[in-house]
Design a protein around this motif. Structure first.
Motif, short mmCIF file in Angstrom:
data_model
loop_
_atom_site.label_atom_id
_atom_site.label_comp_id
_atom_site.label_asym_id
_atom_site.label_seq_id
_atom_site.Cartn_x
_atom_site.Cartn_y
_atom_site.Cartn_z
N THR A 1 -1.31 1.14 -72.47
CA THR A 1 0.01 0.58 -72.13
C THR A 1 1.14 1.25 -72.89
OG1 THR A 1 -0.32 -1.19 -73.77
CG2 THR A 1 -0.95 -1.66 -71.49
N GLY A 2 0.84 2.35 -73.59
CA GLY A 2 1.88 3.12 -74.25
C GLY A 2 2.44 2.50 -75.51
N ARG A 3 1.69 1.61 -76.14
CA ARG A 3 2.14 0.99 -77.38
C ARG A 3 1.57 1.74 -78.57
NH1 ARG A 3 0.85 -5.30 -77.02
NH2 ARG A 3 2.14 -5.26 -78.90
N ARG A 4 2.19 1.55 -79.72
CA ARG A 4 1.69 2.20 -80.93
C ARG A 4 0.28 1.67 -81.24
NH1 ARG A 4 5.76 -1.39 -84.58
NH2 ARG A 4 4.30 -3.06 -85.11
N LEU A 5 -0.51 2.52 -81.85
CA LEU A 5 -1.89 2.15 -82.12
C LEU A 5 -2.05 1.31 -83.38
CD1 LEU A 5 -3.78 5.43 -81.15
CD2 LEU A 5 -3.19 3.46 -79.72
N TRP A 6 -1.24 1.58 -84.41
CA TRP A 6 -1.38 0.78 -85.63
C TRP A 6 -0.77 -0.60 -85.39
CZ3 TRP A 6 3.08 -0.97 -88.00
CH2 TRP A 6 4.27 -0.28 -87.70
N HIS A 7 -1.35 -1.61 -86.03
CA HIS A 7 -0.98 -2.98 -85.72
C HIS A 7 -1.47 -3.92 -86.81
CE1 HIS A 7 -5.05 -2.31 -84.22
NE2 HIS A 7 -5.27 -3.57 -84.55
N ASP A 8 -1.00 -5.14 -86.75
CA ASP A 8 -1.47 -6.21 -87.63
C ASP A 8 -2.71 -6.83 -86.99
OD1 ASP A 8 -1.96 -8.53 -89.05
OD2 ASP A 8 0.15 -9.13 -89.18
N PRO A 9 -3.90 -6.69 -87.62
CA PRO A 9 -5.12 -7.23 -87.03
C PRO A 9 -5.05 -8.72 -86.70
CG PRO A 9 -5.65 -5.80 -88.87
CD PRO A 9 -4.16 -5.99 -88.89
N ARG A 10 -4.20 -9.44 -87.41
CA ARG A 10 -4.09 -10.89 -87.17
C ARG A 10 -3.40 -11.20 -85.85
NH1 ARG A 10 -1.06 -12.07 -92.70
NH2 ARG A 10 0.05 -10.26 -91.82
N LYS A 11 -2.77 -10.19 -85.24
CA LYS A 11 -2.00 -10.43 -84.02
C LYS A 11 -2.65 -9.85 -82.77
CE LYS A 11 2.38 -10.78 -86.52
NZ LYS A 11 3.77 -10.27 -86.66
N ARG A 12 -3.93 -9.47 -82.89
CA ARG A 12 -4.63 -8.97 -81.71
C ARG A 12 -4.87 -10.11 -80.71
NH1 ARG A 12 -9.25 -6.19 -85.39
NH2 ARG A 12 -8.03 -4.43 -86.20
N GLN A 13 -4.60 -9.85 -79.45
CA GLN A 13 -4.90 -10.82 -78.39
C GLN A 13 -6.26 -10.44 -77.81
OE1 GLN A 13 -2.73 -10.72 -74.62
NE2 GLN A 13 -2.42 -12.92 -74.75
N CYS A 14 -7.30 -10.88 -78.49
CA CYS A 14 -8.65 -10.48 -78.09
C CYS A 14 -9.64 -11.39 -78.81
CB CYS A 14 -8.91 -9.01 -78.43
SG CYS A 14 -10.47 -8.37 -77.80
N THR A 15 -9.69 -12.64 -78.40
CA THR A 15 -10.56 -13.59 -79.09
C THR A 15 -12.00 -13.45 -78.61
OG1 THR A 15 -10.68 -15.89 -79.81
CG2 THR A 15 -10.30 -15.50 -77.47
N LEU A 16 -12.90 -14.16 -79.23
CA LEU A 16 -14.32 -14.09 -78.87
C LEU A 16 -14.53 -14.40 -77.40
CD1 LEU A 16 -15.75 -15.95 -81.98
CD2 LEU A 16 -16.09 -13.52 -81.45
N ALA A 17 -15.36 -13.59 -76.73
CA ALA A 17 -15.73 -13.76 -75.33
C ALA A 17 -14.54 -13.72 -74.38
CB ALA A 17 -16.52 -15.06 -75.14
N SER A 18 -13.50 -13.01 -74.78
CA SER A 18 -12.32 -12.88 -73.92
C SER A 18 -12.45 -11.69 -72.99
CB SER A 18 -11.06 -12.74 -74.77
OG SER A 18 -11.12 -11.56 -75.56
N LEU A 19 -11.61 -11.68 -71.94
CA LEU A 19 -11.56 -10.59 -70.98
C LEU A 19 -10.18 -9.94 -71.00
CD1 LEU A 19 -14.04 -12.23 -69.84
CD2 LEU A 19 -13.28 -11.49 -67.57
N THR A 20 -10.16 -8.63 -71.12
CA THR A 20 -8.96 -7.84 -70.91
C THR A 20 -9.24 -7.04 -69.65
OG1 THR A 20 -8.49 -7.70 -73.28
CG2 THR A 20 -7.45 -6.06 -71.85
N SER A 21 -8.60 -7.41 -68.56
CA SER A 21 -8.93 -6.87 -67.24
C SER A 21 -7.90 -5.83 -66.82
CB SER A 21 -9.01 -7.99 -66.21
OG SER A 21 -10.01 -8.93 -66.58
N LEU A 22 -8.38 -4.62 -66.60
CA LEU A 22 -7.55 -3.49 -66.22
C LEU A 22 -7.69 -3.25 -64.71
CD1 LEU A 22 -8.81 -1.10 -69.04
CD2 LEU A 22 -6.86 -2.67 -69.17
N THR A 23 -6.59 -3.37 -63.98
CA THR A 23 -6.63 -3.12 -62.54
C THR A 23 -5.96 -1.79 -62.24
OG1 THR A 23 -6.60 -5.49 -62.01
CG2 THR A 23 -5.92 -3.97 -60.26
N TYR A 24 -6.69 -0.94 -61.52
CA TYR A 24 -6.19 0.39 -61.16
C TYR A 24 -5.92 0.45 -59.66
CZ TYR A 24 -7.70 2.02 -65.75
OH TYR A 24 -7.84 2.21 -67.11
N ALA A 25 -4.80 1.05 -59.30
CA ALA A 25 -4.51 1.39 -57.91
C ALA A 25 -4.78 2.88 -57.77
CB ALA A 25 -3.06 1.07 -57.56
#
Length: 220
Positions: free
Chosen positions: A169-193
């Motif tokens: 998504t073009g965001r910087r790679l370094w980050h605060d680990p406490r602010k990741r949106q990726c909890t246990l058993a979560s889905l990050t779904s990428l849709t491609y056209a």
């Protein structure tokens, strides 16, 4: 998944974080062998599999680590598929692996480890974010091409998933680990056209179980 004439063909790659791990000692387990899902983690994995049962999934990929394989198994079984193990979606290397970082014995309480924390942008304590992003996006591209017009699942770990999302998504790679949106058993779904990323969606099928998690997940 057949698109009308002239319409792009859509492909979805779901990045799934594994469920809760049995880790009573609060060890940062990273790539250590033997850290399997807890009973709760197995419940989470089944909830994710049930959530995806009606999806057009034709490929299931997983990190070689036990917790990812355990999470991928019910998803693969519900679609009659074998798990494809891919080292590129494994956990990031971390020099703190094996240390007890819970129960008041956190990293910041151990001065001997301070030199490893000098550069949070790389980061200096482990595998560079740029390297994680490169291997993850390569694996995502391979999965996308393999299931063109259908859906794929990649079961991975919190840092690799979040880093891949930032890269795509073009965001910087370094980050605060406490602010990741990726909890246990979560889905990050990428849709491609066709070959272009069209959208990124985030969901928590096992969200109703998160209050049962025993302490903080370490090692992700």
């Amino acid at each position: 998944m057949t698109a009308p004439v002239g319409e792009p063909i859509r492909t979805v790659v779901h990045l799934v974080r594994h469920g809760e791990v049995h880790n009573p000692d609060g060890v940062l387990y990273g790539r250590l062998p033997g850290y399997e899902l807890s009973d709760l983690g197995r419940r989470m994995a089944q909830v994710v599999a049930d959530h995806l049962v009606d999806h057009d999934i034709t490929r299931v990929v997983a990190s070689p680590l036990a917790r990812a394989q355990d999470t991928a198994r019910p998803i693969a079984e519900s679609h009659g598929l074998e798990i494809v193990t891919d080292d590129r979606v494994t956990e990031a290397e971390n020099h703190f692996t094996g240390l007890n970082v819970a129960g008041g014995q956190g990293i910041f309480r151990q001065p001997r480890l301070y030199p490893l924390m000098l550069n949070p942008f790389k980061p200096s304590w482990g595998e560079p974010y740029a390297h994680v992003a490169a291997r993850m996006t390569a694996a995502i591209d391979d999965a996308r091409r393999a299931v063109h017009g259908h859906e794929a699942v990649i079961v991975s770990h919190q840092l690799p998933i979040w880093t891949a999302r930032n890269a795509l998504t073009g965001r910087r790679l370094w980050h605060d680990p406490r602010k990741r949106q990726c909890t246990l058993a979560s889905l990050t779904s990428l849709t491609y056209a066709d070959d272009e990323l069209e959208s990124v969606a985030y969901s928590e099928p096992a969200g109703s179980l998160l209050h049962l998690v025993h302490g903080k997940a370490v090692g992700a």
